[in-house]
Design a protein around this motif. Structure first.
Motif, PDB file in Angstrom:
ATOM      1  N   GLY A  65      42.015  71.136  61.871  1.00  0.00           N
ATOM      2  CA  GLY A  65      40.928  69.794  61.534  1.00  0.00           C
ATOM      3  C   GLY A  65      40.325  69.128  62.686  1.00  0.00           C
ATOM      4  O   GLY A  65      40.216  68.077  62.706  1.00  0.00           O
ATOM      5  N   THR A  84      44.395  68.686  70.938  1.00  0.00           N
ATOM      6  CA  THR A  84      44.735  67.735  69.695  1.00  0.00           C
ATOM      7  C   THR A  84      46.143  67.897  69.888  1.00  0.00           C
ATOM      8  O   THR A  84      46.921  68.379  70.795  1.00  0.00           O
ATOM      9  CB  THR A  84      44.480  68.520  68.533  1.00  0.00           C
ATOM     10  OG1 THR A  84      44.639  67.701  67.431  1.00  0.00           O
ATOM     11  CG2 THR A  84      45.178  70.029  68.316  1.00  0.00           C
ATOM     12  N   THR A  97      38.827  71.962  73.708  1.00  0.00           N
ATOM     13  CA  THR A  97      39.515  70.897  73.077  1.00  0.00           C
ATOM     14  C   THR A  97      41.007  70.649  73.029  1.00  0.00           C
ATOM     15  O   THR A  97      41.483  71.699  73.225  1.00  0.00           O
ATOM     16  CB  THR A  97      38.793  70.948  71.549  1.00  0.00           C
ATOM     17  OG1 THR A  97      39.119  69.475  71.011  1.00  0.00           O
ATOM     18  CG2 THR A  97      39.543  72.107  70.933  1.00  0.00           C
ATOM     19  N   GLU A 133      37.100  67.976  64.886  1.00  0.00           N
ATOM     20  CA  GLU A 133      35.990  67.713  64.497  1.00  0.00           C
ATOM     21  C   GLU A 133      35.068  68.666  65.661  1.00  0.00           C
ATOM     22  O   GLU A 133      35.317  68.585  67.013  1.00  0.00           O
ATOM     23  CB  GLU A 133      35.445  66.187  64.758  1.00  0.00           C
ATOM     24  CG  GLU A 133      36.203  65.565  63.458  1.00  0.00           C
ATOM     25  CD  GLU A 133      35.696  66.027  62.024  1.00  0.00           C
ATOM     26  OE1 GLU A 133      34.489  66.382  61.932  1.00  0.00           O
ATOM     27  OE2 GLU A 133      36.533  66.129  61.098  1.00  0.00           O
ATOM     28  N   PRO A 134      33.758  69.149  65.256  1.00  0.00           N
ATOM     29  CA  PRO A 134      33.102  69.899  66.377  1.00  0.00           C
ATOM     30  C   PRO A 134      32.675  68.821  67.363  1.00  0.00           C
ATOM     31  O   PRO A 134      32.522  69.266  68.632  1.00  0.00           O
ATOM     32  CB  PRO A 134      31.741  70.128  65.612  1.00  0.00           C
ATOM     33  CG  PRO A 134      32.343  70.265  63.927  1.00  0.00           C
ATOM     34  CD  PRO A 134      33.129  69.145  63.955  1.00  0.00           C
ATOM     35  N   GLU A 151      36.488  78.820  66.904  1.00  0.00           N
ATOM     36  CA  GLU A 151      36.081  78.132  65.966  1.00  0.00           C
ATOM     37  C   GLU A 151      37.129  78.207  64.546  1.00  0.00           C
ATOM     38  O   GLU A 151      36.943  77.104  63.981  1.00  0.00           O
ATOM     39  CB  GLU A 151      34.691  78.590  65.483  1.00  0.00           C
ATOM     40  CG  GLU A 151      33.504  78.165  66.442  1.00  0.00           C
ATOM     41  CD  GLU A 151      33.332  76.692  66.413  1.00  0.00           C
ATOM     42  OE1 GLU A 151      33.490  75.886  65.324  1.00  0.00           O
ATOM     43  OE2 GLU A 151      33.600  76.207  67.644  1.00  0.00           O
ATOM     44  N   ALA A 152      37.551  79.156  64.147  1.00  0.00           N
ATOM     45  CA  ALA A 152      38.444  79.366  63.021  1.00  0.00           C
ATOM     46  C   ALA A 152      39.729  78.431  63.370  1.00  0.00           C
ATOM     47  O   ALA A 152      40.024  77.671  62.468  1.00  0.00           O
ATOM     48  CB  ALA A 152      38.851  80.897  62.911  1.00  0.00           C
ATOM     49  N   TRP A 153      40.221  78.582  64.678  1.00  0.00           N
ATOM     50  CA  TRP A 153      41.378  77.704  64.745  1.00  0.00           C
ATOM     51  C   TRP A 153      40.878  76.346  64.870  1.00  0.00           C
ATOM     52  O   TRP A 153      41.654  75.374  64.425  1.00  0.00           O
ATOM     53  CB  TRP A 153      41.910  78.180  66.377  1.00  0.00           C
ATOM     54  CG  TRP A 153      42.834  79.379  66.258  1.00  0.00           C
ATOM     55  CD1 TRP A 153      42.480  80.647  66.408  1.00  0.00           C
ATOM     56  CD2 TRP A 153      44.465  79.240  66.115  1.00  0.00           C
ATOM     57  NE1 TRP A 153      43.800  81.056  66.189  1.00  0.00           N
ATOM     58  CE2 TRP A 153      44.676  80.449  65.970  1.00  0.00           C
ATOM     59  CE3 TRP A 153      45.355  78.094  65.668  1.00  0.00           C
ATOM     60  CZ2 TRP A 153      46.236  80.562  65.841  1.00  0.00           C
ATOM     61  CZ3 TRP A 153      46.951  78.394  65.649  1.00  0.00           C
ATOM     62  CH2 TRP A 153      46.995  79.802  65.593  1.00  0.00           C
ATOM     63  N   ARG A 154      39.881  75.865  65.466  1.00  0.00           N
ATOM     64  CA  ARG A 154      39.344  74.602  65.475  1.00  0.00           C
ATOM     65  C   ARG A 154      39.558  73.767  63.990  1.00  0.00           C
ATOM     66  O   ARG A 154      39.875  72.895  63.845  1.00  0.00           O
ATOM     67  CB  ARG A 154      37.976  74.329  66.072  1.00  0.00           C
ATOM     68  CG  ARG A 154      37.492  73.003  66.339  1.00  0.00           C
ATOM     69  CD  ARG A 154      36.040  72.805  66.470  1.00  0.00           C
ATOM     70  NE  ARG A 154      34.981  73.498  65.690  1.00  0.00           N
ATOM     71  CZ  ARG A 154      34.847  73.014  64.450  1.00  0.00           C
ATOM     72  NH1 ARG A 154      35.427  72.050  63.867  1.00  0.00           N
ATOM     73  NH2 ARG A 154      34.084  73.677  63.588  1.00  0.00           N
ATOM     74  N   GLU A 155      38.671  74.693  63.159  1.00  0.00           N
ATOM     75  CA  GLU A 155      38.557  74.195  61.896  1.00  0.00           C
ATOM     76  C   GLU A 155      40.048  74.270  61.133  1.00  0.00           C
ATOM     77  O   GLU A 155      40.172  73.260  60.221  1.00  0.00           O
ATOM     78  CB  GLU A 155      37.472  75.432  61.032  1.00  0.00           C
ATOM     79  CG  GLU A 155      36.224  75.162  61.145  1.00  0.00           C
ATOM     80  CD  GLU A 155      35.589  76.166  60.524  1.00  0.00           C
ATOM     81  OE1 GLU A 155      35.895  76.845  59.652  1.00  0.00           O
ATOM     82  OE2 GLU A 155      34.243  76.341  60.859  1.00  0.00           O
ATOM     83  N   ALA A 156      40.843  75.181  61.195  1.00  0.00           N
ATOM     84  CA  ALA A 156      42.163  75.337  60.726  1.00  0.00           C
ATOM     85  C   ALA A 156      42.751  74.169  61.082  1.00  0.00           C
ATOM     86  O   ALA A 156      43.752  73.619  60.466  1.00  0.00           O
ATOM     87  CB  ALA A 156      42.742  76.528  60.917  1.00  0.00           C
TER      88      ALA A 156
END
Length: 101
Positions: free
Chosen positions: A59, A82, A80, A61-62, A52-57
């Motif tokens: 950018g 990107t 996910t 989206e959940p 989750e920390a990497w996903r947020e960093a």
């Protein structure tokens, strides 16, 4: 002589860029492959918070995260993908589902 792809032609610059930009985040298991030299695969085992920390960093989206199970329903899987700095980046997390006994 081998005609294998040299390491320097793979996603090594992307790994360096991630380390410099996100060096404060939890370290993932990193996989590179000459089959997909422009991709990095970052995996987190029993650390969904790190995912989750990497996903947020990054950018992401959940709602771009796929949720699944494997191992006869004993393991959660989050996935996910990107593009970052012009290369592909896959994130995956595996977390054991506690027994309900």
């Amino acid at each position: 002589m081998s005609d294998s792809l040299p390491l320097g032609e793979m996603a090594v610059p992307l790994l360096y860029e991630l380390a410099m930009t996100f060096g404060h985040l939890p370290a993932p298991t990193v996989r590179m492959s000459p089959i997909f030299p422009e991709r990095l695969h970052l995996a987190f085992h029993d650390e969904p918070g790190a995912f989750e920390a990497w996903r947020e960093a990054l950018g992401i989206e959940p709602d771009a995260v796929a949720y699944d199970t494997q191992g006869d329903g004993h393991t959660h899987v989050l996935q996910t993908s990107t593009t970052y700095a012009g290369a592909g980046l896959d994130l995956v997390a595996y977390a054991r589902i506690p027994d309900r006994t």
